[in-house]
Design a protein around this motif. Structure first.
Motif, mmCIF file in Angstrom:
data_model
loop_
_atom_site.group_PDB
_atom_site.id
_atom_site.type_symbol
_atom_site.label_atom_id
_atom_site.label_comp_id
_atom_site.label_asym_id
_atom_site.label_seq_id
_atom_site.Cartn_x
_atom_site.Cartn_y
_atom_site.Cartn_z
ATOM 1 N N UNK A 181 0.967 -1.134 0.041
ATOM 2 C CA UNK A 181 -0.011 -0.042 -0.030
ATOM 3 C C UNK A 181 0.829 1.131 -0.164
ATOM 4 N N UNK A 182 1.922 1.195 0.840
ATOM 5 C CA UNK A 182 2.728 2.452 0.833
ATOM 6 C C UNK A 182 3.327 3.000 -0.639
ATOM 7 N N UNK A 183 3.841 1.764 -1.224
ATOM 8 C CA UNK A 183 4.280 2.166 -2.748
ATOM 9 C C UNK A 183 3.111 2.627 -3.501
ATOM 10 N N UNK A 184 2.085 1.928 -3.496
ATOM 11 C CA UNK A 184 0.973 2.463 -4.189
ATOM 12 C C UNK A 184 0.623 3.720 -3.951
ATOM 13 N N UNK A 185 0.745 4.302 -2.577
ATOM 14 C CA UNK A 185 0.476 5.711 -2.184
ATOM 15 C C UNK A 185 1.465 6.578 -2.971
ATOM 16 N N UNK A 186 2.828 6.121 -2.968
ATOM 17 C CA UNK A 186 3.903 7.134 -3.639
ATOM 18 C C UNK A 186 3.544 7.274 -5.066
ATOM 19 N N UNK A 187 3.034 6.335 -5.744
ATOM 20 C CA UNK A 187 2.962 6.457 -7.180
ATOM 21 C C UNK A 187 1.587 7.280 -7.525
ATOM 22 N N UNK A 188 0.770 7.237 -6.701
ATOM 23 C CA UNK A 188 -0.389 8.045 -6.663
ATOM 24 C C UNK A 188 0.066 9.552 -6.562
ATOM 25 N N UNK A 189 0.713 9.856 -5.595
ATOM 26 C CA UNK A 189 1.456 11.177 -5.238
ATOM 27 C C UNK A 189 2.151 11.636 -6.575
ATOM 28 N N UNK A 190 2.917 10.657 -7.130
ATOM 29 C CA UNK A 190 3.807 11.240 -8.301
ATOM 30 C C UNK A 190 2.759 11.370 -9.516
ATOM 31 N N UNK A 191 1.702 10.625 -9.701
ATOM 32 C CA UNK A 191 0.663 11.026 -10.656
ATOM 33 C C UNK A 191 0.146 12.346 -10.603
ATOM 34 N N UNK A 192 -0.336 12.772 -9.189
ATOM 35 C CA UNK A 192 -1.075 13.809 -8.972
ATOM 36 C C UNK A 192 0.073 15.190 -8.785
ATOM 37 N N UNK A 193 1.308 14.824 -8.616
ATOM 38 C CA UNK A 193 1.988 16.173 -8.279
ATOM 39 C C UNK A 193 2.277 17.127 -9.241
ATOM 40 N N UNK A 194 2.216 18.477 -9.124
ATOM 41 C CA UNK A 194 2.599 19.281 -10.012
ATOM 42 C C UNK A 194 4.161 19.636 -10.126
ATOM 43 N N UNK A 195 4.837 19.150 -11.178
ATOM 44 C CA UNK A 195 6.194 19.448 -11.085
ATOM 45 C C UNK A 195 6.829 20.754 -11.392
#
Length: 548
Positions: A505-519
């Protein structure tokens, strides 16, 4: 010149003005050859770069030419060594492939004249180290020659031009019966027979060392055919070159490739002969230093009203310029500045050009590494030792801001106008930008560590933790610098994170954060940094799950 390139830079040809390479401003020509034209250019941040634009008319088979270009890109992307020019960018413009590499100031070996003693040894060892990196990456350079080796003012060599390099496993790029691609006089015997392998570069190394010591190649003749005959059947001519280094060069030029040392063996034998020491750069100080640097520092002191000072010191300036071989075009510039015939903005540019010509050693060094934007990016792309040094430079204010940014002479437009002589604003701004990203990682990283522990315990697996704290800090700084300064690095880190499959779950949350992140924000970049440094942990955990 306002752009910081040498004053004698050849101008663009009339046809060059129609060329458009997105994000780059072409300002002159650095050279041309069989594969294309190399332009001096400025990137979007105003940094000097070399842009190589491929010719479309070189061979009828355009796909073959593009294949060579793509191999050059892949080769350079794999290389990380201070003796090899780094690749910065690549693309296609109007159907013509191009790539951008760091601009290497200085002279090529062909322009340096004869070398001897420590300077010759430094050249030989540096080129051997470059070949080690090239061969470890699975590449054969195939055109190592004096004009493809740039030499910094401290004697450090840098190998350029992979326009004809190819992967060791790639199919040949020349047709049956076609002559070998390369330069007569450094082409090895087996290359004339159609075989390209690392020993061919070692042969060229021997030729280059002889040239550096004597000013002449060991195989010369009036025509390429006669040169080929000498390479195949005659011993090398050393032109009076003697000693242990000459003996090693002769072994490198053995007719049989199996009898030559490898690049790694060259390096070991050179180290056994002695350790080369880069020539000390003049210390930028108001009390000690070479005459040209002290002259620039004196000019900085009189920046508020430079015209009277210029009038008094014209002969000193021109004398130092002549001594350093940089007087072309400078006499008229100094005269017009001294006679107050320039406006305020033009005077700023004139002072900056005078400073860059008299004190071209604007790359300060810390523990042997250049402390400028390109040097810091190179540290971020290195191993654990380099990343630890990067964190020290960026994370401790006293090192980079107080010691270097406040003292060194640079050519950045931001630093040579109103703030001329008051320190490098580019370095100060770079540090603040990286720290702004890093500061947003600590709390989320602490929370992520707790999530990893809890989930690993719940699943009954051993704790596969994030790296040790010190290593983690170094990785955070390195990743923050790369994703903050280079769009291609940001994209690469994002793709690597999103492509990694890990059943937690913790890695899935990291991937989700990267998808939603504004670079475009520091917070968004921080999400990419956190996930990137945690990717090794996710990879180890996924492997443990697969193994049962």
């Amino acid at each position: 010149m306002p752009h910081g390139f040498p004053s004698d830079l050849p101008p663009l040809h009339p046809s060059d003005h129609a060329i458009r390479i997105p994000g780059y401003d072409l300002v002159g020509r650095l050279g041309s050859g069989g594969m294309g034209v190399v332009y001096a250019a400025l990137d979007p941040q105003g940094r000097r770069v070399a842009v190589k634009l491929m010719r479309t008319e070189m061979v009828p088979d355009i796909s073959q030419q593009r294949r060579r270009f793509q191999e050059e890109v892949r080769a350079l992307q794999r290389l990380r060594d201070k003796h090899v020019v780094p690749l910065l960018d690549s693309g296609i413009a109007a159907g013509r492939p191009w790539l951008a590499t760091a601009y290497v100031p200085g002279r090529n070996l062909q322009q340096c004249g004869k070398l001897s003693g420590q300077r010759l040894f430094l050249l030989a060892r540096g080129v051997a180290a470059a070949l080690c990196a090239i061969h470890r990456a699975g590449i054969v350079h195939r055109d190592l020659k004096p004009s493809n080796i740039m030499v910094y003012s401290d004697g450090t060599p840098v190998v350029l031009d992979f326009g004809i390099a190819r992967s060791l496993g790639a199919a040949g790029l020349t047709g049956t019966g076609a002559p070998p691609v390369g330069t007569a006089g450094t082409i090895s015997p087996e290359r004339y027979r159609g075989v390209s392998a690392p020993p061919a570069d070692v042969f060229a190394w021997g030729c280059v060392v002889v040239f550096a010591a004597t000013g002449q190649l060991p195989f010369t003749a009036p025509s390429p055919e006669e040169v080929m005959h000498r390479v195949l059947h005659s011993p090398p001519e050393l032109h009076g070159f003697r000693g242990p280094l000459a003996d090693l060069a002769v072994r490198a030029m053995a007719k049989n490739p199996a009898e030559r040392p490898t690049a790694e063996q060259l390096l070991k034998e050179l180290d056994a002969l002695g350790s080369p020491r880069p020539f000390a750069m003049p210390r930028v100080s108001r009390k000690t230093g070479d005459a040209a640097t002290l002259l620039v520092l004196e000019m900085q002191q009189h920046y508020a009203n430079p015209v009277p000072w210029l009038r008094r010191n014209q002969e000193r300036i021109l004398g130092e310029a002549r001594r350093m071989g940089a007087d072309r075009g400078l006499r008229d510039l100094v005269h017009r500045a001294a006679e107050a015939r320039l406006g305020a903005a033009e005077l700023d540019e004139a002072l900056a050009e005078i400073a860059s010509l008299l004190a071209p050693h604007e790359r300060p060094r810390y523990r042997g590494y250049p402390v400028d934007e390109d040097g810091l990016v190179a540290l971020a792309s290195g191993g654990a030792r380099e990343q630890a040094l990067l964190r020290r430079l960026l994370g401790e204010r006293s090192v980079i801001v107080e010691k270097y940014a406040a003292q060194h002479i640079c050519r950045h437009v931001l630093c040579v106008s109103k703030h001329f002589g008051r320190g490098c604003r580019v370095l100060r701004r770079l540090r603040s930008q990286v720290v702004a990203v890093v500061d947003r990682t600590w709390e989320p990283l602490r929370e992520l560590r707790h999530q990893i522990w809890a989930e690993h315990d719940a699943l009954g697996h051993p704790r596969i933790l994030l790296p040790p704290d010190q290593e983690l800090v170094d990785r955070v700084y390195a990743t923050a610098l790369l994703v903050r300064r280079r769009t291609d690095e940001l994209d690469r880190h994002r793709k690597a994170v999103l492509a990694l499959q890990c059943p937690t779950c913790w890695w899935a949350s990291q991937q989700e954060a990267v998808v939603e992140a504004d670079p475009n924000t520091d917070k968004g970049l921080a999400h990419v940094v956190i996930a990137s440094v945690a990717a090794d942990t996710a990879r180890r955990f996924a492997e443990a799950v697969r193994q049962g």
